[in-house]
Motif scaffolding. Structure first.
Motif, short mmCIF file in Angstrom:
data_model
loop_
_atom_site.label_atom_id
_atom_site.label_comp_id
_atom_site.label_asym_id
_atom_site.label_seq_id
_atom_site.Cartn_x
_atom_site.Cartn_y
_atom_site.Cartn_z
N ALA A 182 0.83 -1.21 0.00
CA ALA A 182 0.00 0.00 0.00
C ALA A 182 0.86 1.26 0.00
CB ALA A 182 -0.94 0.00 1.21
N LYS A 183 1.93 1.24 0.79
CA LYS A 183 2.81 2.41 0.85
C LYS A 183 3.44 2.68 -0.52
CE LYS A 183 6.33 4.53 3.74
NZ LYS A 183 7.09 4.40 4.98
N ARG A 184 3.90 1.62 -1.18
CA ARG A 184 4.49 1.77 -2.52
C ARG A 184 3.45 2.29 -3.52
NH1 ARG A 184 7.21 -2.88 -1.11
NH2 ARG A 184 5.68 -4.22 -2.13
N ARG A 185 2.27 1.69 -3.49
CA ARG A 185 1.21 2.09 -4.43
C ARG A 185 0.76 3.52 -4.16
NH1 ARG A 185 -0.56 3.10 -8.71
NH2 ARG A 185 -2.71 2.71 -9.28
N GLY A 186 0.76 3.91 -2.91
CA GLY A 186 0.35 5.27 -2.54
C GLY A 186 1.22 6.36 -3.13
N ARG A 187 2.42 6.00 -3.56
CA ARG A 187 3.31 6.97 -4.21
C ARG A 187 2.99 7.14 -5.69
NH1 ARG A 187 7.81 3.82 -1.36
NH2 ARG A 187 8.04 4.90 0.61
N GLN A 188 2.12 6.28 -6.20
CA GLN A 188 1.84 6.27 -7.63
C GLN A 188 0.45 6.77 -8.00
OE1 GLN A 188 2.41 2.09 -8.20
NE2 GLN A 188 4.64 2.23 -8.24
N ILE A 189 -0.41 6.97 -7.04
CA ILE A 189 -1.80 7.35 -7.32
C ILE A 189 -1.91 8.87 -7.51
CG2 ILE A 189 -2.92 5.40 -6.20
CD1 ILE A 189 -2.91 8.56 -4.31
N GLN A 190 -3.02 9.28 -8.13
CA GLN A 190 -3.31 10.72 -8.24
C GLN A 190 -3.86 11.16 -6.89
OE1 GLN A 190 -6.15 11.80 -11.26
NE2 GLN A 190 -6.27 13.91 -10.52
N MET A 191 -3.12 12.07 -6.23
CA MET A 191 -3.50 12.51 -4.88
C MET A 191 -4.57 13.58 -4.91
SD MET A 191 -0.60 12.43 -1.98
CE MET A 191 0.45 13.68 -2.56
N ARG A 192 -5.40 13.55 -3.90
CA ARG A 192 -6.42 14.58 -3.74
C ARG A 192 -5.75 15.93 -3.51
NH1 ARG A 192 -9.58 12.55 1.51
NH2 ARG A 192 -10.16 14.71 1.77
N ASP A 193 -6.38 16.97 -3.98
CA ASP A 193 -5.80 18.33 -3.93
C ASP A 193 -5.60 18.84 -2.51
OD1 ASP A 193 -5.74 18.45 -6.71
OD2 ASP A 193 -7.70 19.42 -6.85
N ASP A 194 -6.46 18.43 -1.60
CA ASP A 194 -6.41 18.95 -0.23
C ASP A 194 -5.60 18.06 0.71
OD1 ASP A 194 -8.13 16.77 -0.10
OD2 ASP A 194 -9.68 17.81 1.06
N TRP A 195 -4.79 17.15 0.17
CA TRP A 195 -4.11 16.16 0.99
C TRP A 195 -3.27 16.76 2.11
CZ3 TRP A 195 -4.89 11.73 2.79
CH2 TRP A 195 -3.88 11.02 3.42
N ASP A 196 -2.41 17.70 1.79
CA ASP A 196 -1.52 18.27 2.82
C ASP A 196 -2.31 18.92 3.95
OD1 ASP A 196 0.91 17.38 1.85
OD2 ASP A 196 1.23 19.16 0.62
N ALA A 197 -3.42 19.54 3.62
CA ALA A 197 -4.24 20.20 4.65
C ALA A 197 -5.04 19.20 5.48
CB ALA A 197 -5.18 21.21 4.00
N ARG A 198 -5.32 18.01 4.93
CA ARG A 198 -6.20 17.06 5.58
C ARG A 198 -5.52 15.84 6.20
NH1 ARG A 198 -10.65 17.14 7.01
NH2 ARG A 198 -11.45 15.28 6.04
N LYS A 199 -4.25 15.58 5.86
CA LYS A 199 -3.64 14.31 6.25
C LYS A 199 -3.56 14.09 7.77
CE LYS A 199 1.08 15.92 5.41
NZ LYS A 199 2.23 15.74 4.52
N LEU A 200 -3.34 15.11 8.55
CA LEU A 200 -3.30 14.94 10.01
C LEU A 200 -4.67 14.53 10.56
CD1 LEU A 200 -1.07 17.65 11.74
CD2 LEU A 200 -1.05 15.20 12.14
#
Length: 159
Positions: free
Chosen positions: A63-81
């Motif tokens: 999952a960690k490897r695949r997570g580097r390859q997906i199209q990330m949501r625009d608000d990820w940095d603001a929402r990840k915590l």
């Protein structure tokens, strides 16, 4: 300062492996069931909701490897915590045997010590990162959750 122990748990391995996001445990998020917090976290990054299902059968490392390859949501940095906090709540509420283990860490400082240069979620101890202080956001979230469970436990059952 209170009389609580200032023990430091600086690795989420061995008896403390359950604190790791790689620990195998069911986590339901977005209506999907994942085999670890790591898999659910990587799924949460997906810009397209349909892409999340692929993480349901992955090991944490996959999952960690695949997570580097997906199209990330625009608000990820603001929402990840906030997302990580929510995933940890799901982890412990869906696997209540882990709550007692978390409470058993008492007043210990929880530090996600690592050697893979992650100074956002933990504190890297490699020579390259020497002298840098990690943010330890995973450890902080776990200590916050522990305090919340402790407060509920100390109140006792509601009559």
């Amino acid at each position: 300062m209170s009389g609580q122990s200032r023990e430091i748990i600086d690795r989420f391995a061995g008896p403390y492996a359950f604190l790791s996001n790689f620990h195998p445990c069911r986590v339901t998020f977005y209506g999907l069931s994942f085999p670890s917090v790591e898999a659910a976290f990587q799924a949460a990054k997906c810009a397209n909701a349909q892409d999340r299902a692929q993480f349901q059968d992955m090991t944490p490392a996959q999952a960690k490897r695949r997570g580097r390859q997906i199209q990330m949501r625009d608000d990820w940095d603001a929402r990840k915590l906030t997302i990580m906090h929510n995933l940890l709540v799901h982890k412990f509420n869906e696997n209540p045997e882990l709550i007692s283990k978390l409470l058993a860490t008492g007043g210990a400082v929880l530090v996600e010590g690592n050697t893979w240069h992650d100074n956002y979620w933990g504190c890297c101890t490699c020579s390259r990162c020497a002298g840098r202080r990690g943010r330890n956001n995973l450890g902080r979230l776990l200590m916050k959750l522990r305090a919340e469970y402790m407060a509920v436990w100390q109140r006792g059952p509601v009559e």
